[in-house]
Write an enzyme that holds these catalytic residues in place. Structure first.
Site, PDB file in Angstrom:
ATOM      1  N   ASP A 296      30.863  39.437  40.967  1.00 54.53           N
ATOM      2  CA  ASP A 296      31.905  38.433  40.793  1.00 54.53           C
ATOM      3  C   ASP A 296      31.308  37.220  40.076  1.00 54.53           C
ATOM      4  OD1 ASP A 296      34.811  37.705  42.005  1.00 54.53           O
ATOM      5  OD2 ASP A 296      33.533  35.906  41.940  1.00 54.53           O
ATOM      6  N   ASN A 304      38.147  28.417  33.812  1.00 54.75           N
ATOM      7  CA  ASN A 304      39.486  28.444  33.218  1.00 54.75           C
ATOM      8  C   ASN A 304      40.147  27.065  33.251  1.00 54.75           C
ATOM      9  OD1 ASN A 304      39.804  31.086  32.272  1.00 54.75           O
ATOM     10  ND2 ASN A 304      40.422  31.842  34.294  1.00 54.75           N
ATOM     11  N   HIS A 309      41.690  29.127  29.022  1.00 50.08           N
ATOM     12  CA  HIS A 309      41.656  30.589  29.185  1.00 50.08           C
ATOM     13  C   HIS A 309      40.932  31.298  28.037  1.00 50.08           C
ATOM     14  CE1 HIS A 309      44.076  30.937  32.823  1.00 50.08           C
ATOM     15  NE2 HIS A 309      44.819  29.935  32.349  1.00 50.08           N
ATOM     16  N   ASP A 313      38.214  33.971  28.844  1.00 48.05           N
ATOM     17  CA  ASP A 313      38.218  35.341  28.312  1.00 48.05           C
ATOM     18  C   ASP A 313      36.897  35.669  27.630  1.00 48.05           C
ATOM     19  OD1 ASP A 313      40.768  35.656  29.244  1.00 48.05           O
ATOM     20  OD2 ASP A 313      41.745  35.494  27.290  1.00 48.05           O
ATOM     21  N   GLU A 339      37.908  38.290  37.729  1.00 46.50           N
ATOM     22  CA  GLU A 339      36.508  38.104  37.348  1.00 46.50           C
ATOM     23  C   GLU A 339      35.575  39.034  38.125  1.00 46.50           C
ATOM     24  OE1 GLU A 339      37.310  34.897  40.515  1.00 46.50           O
ATOM     25  OE2 GLU A 339      38.400  36.046  39.013  1.00 46.50           O
TER      26      GLU A 339
END
Length: 430
Positions: A296, A304, A309, A313, A339
């Site tokens: 994770d 974010n 975003h 990404d 994630e």
């Protein structure tokens, strides 16, 4: 010449299978018929009495080739041998194709007295040749590749479609065997099945992966059939195929989309669950080891929220790339959701799994994003226990991940046994 010899010549003339006609040598009179055997009369439909005294111009008609007749007249005029083919007409008006030769006949003093012509109705031969030519043209015109080989699998014919698909010219493949198109994608069992089917006189149908002249591969739905003569002996093999490369590419693309995460290119959760389930069953059945990592990205929500975003990404793609490059080629890396990632390590005990997990953690920590900066990863590790289900294994790995998160993040925690607390073996760095 004796009477017996004359009788023999007469019998040979009358009984000859070929049509024979004898004319005089009077050019001005048009070379009138004097004798014709039964075969000639049967071919033309005229009785001997109808032919005698007439010229053979009565056999000519609209489709008689003028060039052939001109050559004929020149040979007769010069008393030379003639051979030709044209269309003649029977008494009932039906046409036929005749191939004939004419030889001058001289007496003992060398004076030209007659011409003798041996003729044959070759209409059936010409018709068969025309039909074969039409068939060849039809095969060449079809959009599906066609290959014809002899009984020893040497190529005797390929059509234009085949040349277009493979990139080879007709001359490059004639005399060679279809083995030249093998790509190595099929095992020996595939070719054994092909040979067994053809040896039994049966068709063989399969999808072939063949190689073009330029080395590229293509998929072909192919049907191979033996061709037999009147006695049932195999003389040739014919293959008709269809290039399905575009269809296969579309199917593979759809399959890839169905099994892969669009953003990271990793396997998606649906595929991952199926793969993990199969791997666990195989591990239990064959007594193999299996280790699972749950990973994770630390503080990803903050990435974010703070950087947007697009940056998030990018971080997901970069971490996915690090994961994929850090593991073995046979290992399965899955984007589990958000994630979170899963790494399935088959044939892997806990100790090498720990080393690999630490390698992943260090590589992520060493990565620097231009906007976000340093990104870290927390990992939970669980090694499959006897009779453990997929849900139980994932739960233990998740519990270990939870311990790593709450133990300070950027660390690896290991699940020991169900019910025991996970062991943290890595401390956060930097």
């Amino acid at each position: 010449m004796t009477t017996s010899e004359l009788s023999l010549f007469k019998a040979a003339f009358m009984q000859s299978w070929n049509a024979i006609v004898i004319t005089d040598a009077e050019r001005l009179a048009g070379y009138r018929v004097q004798f014709a055997n039964p075969a000639f009369c049967a071919m033309t439909g005229y009785a001997l009495d109808e032919l005698r005294g007439c010229t053979l111009q009565i056999l000519q008609g609209p489709d008689t080739d003028p060039a052939v007749i001109d050559d004929l007249r020149a040979c007769l005029k010069e008393a030379r041998y003639f051979e030709g083919t044209t269309i003649n007409y029977r008494k009932d008006g039906a046409s036929y194709v005749v191939h004939w030769n004419i030889s001058p006949v001289r007496d003992d003093e060398g004076v030209l007295t007659h011409f003798v012509s041996v003729q044959q109705d070759i209409s059936d031969i010409v018709r068969a040749a025309q039909e074969n030519l039409l068939l060849a043209r039809a095969l060449d015109a079809t959009s599906d590749p066609v290959v014809l080989t002899d009984a020893r699998a040497r190529i005797t014919f390929v059509n234009t479609a085949f040349a277009k698909v493979t990139g080879y010219t007709v001359h490059e493949v004639r005399g060679r065997t279809p083995a030249m198109f093998q790509s190595g994608a099929h095992d020996e069992a595939f070719y054994r099945a092909l040979r067994a089917s053809l040896d039994a006189g049966k068709d063989f149908r399969a999808t072939f992966i063949n190689r073009r002249r330029d080395g590229s591969l293509y998929h072909s739905e192919q049907s191979i059939s033996p061709v037999c003569d009147d006695k049932g002996r195999v003389t040739h093999y014919v293959s008709v195929s269809k290039d399905i490369s575009e269809r296969v590419e579309k199917e593979q693309s759809l399959l890839h989309e169905a099994s892969h995460d669009k953003l990271t290119g990793l396997h998606n959760r649906r595929y991952g669950e199926q793969t993990l389930g199969k791997a666990i069953l195989a591990a239990h059945k064959h007594g193999r080891s299996l280790t699972l990592l749950v990973c994770d990205i630390d503080h990803f929500k903050q990435v974010n929220d703070r950087f947007g975003h697009l940056a998030g990404d990018r971080v997901l793609r970069d971490v996915a790339h690090i994961l994929r490059s850090a593991v073995r080629s046979r290992d399965c890396v899955i984007r589990w959701g958000g994630e979170e990632f899963l790494v399935l390590l088959e044939h892997c005990e806990q100790a090498p799994g720990v080393l690999l997990a630490e390698r992943i953690r260090h590589r992520v920590e060493a990565h620097h994003d231009a906007d976000v900066g340093k990104v870290t990863l927390s990992l939970g590790l669980a090694t499959l226990k006897p009779d453990e289900t997929m849900e139980q294994l994932i739960a233990r790995a998740d519990e270990a991940l939870y311990e790593a998160k709450h133990g300070g993040r950027n660390r690896l925690s290991i699940s020991q046994r169900q019910g025991d607390s996970p062991e943290s073996i890595s401390s956060p760095t930097g």
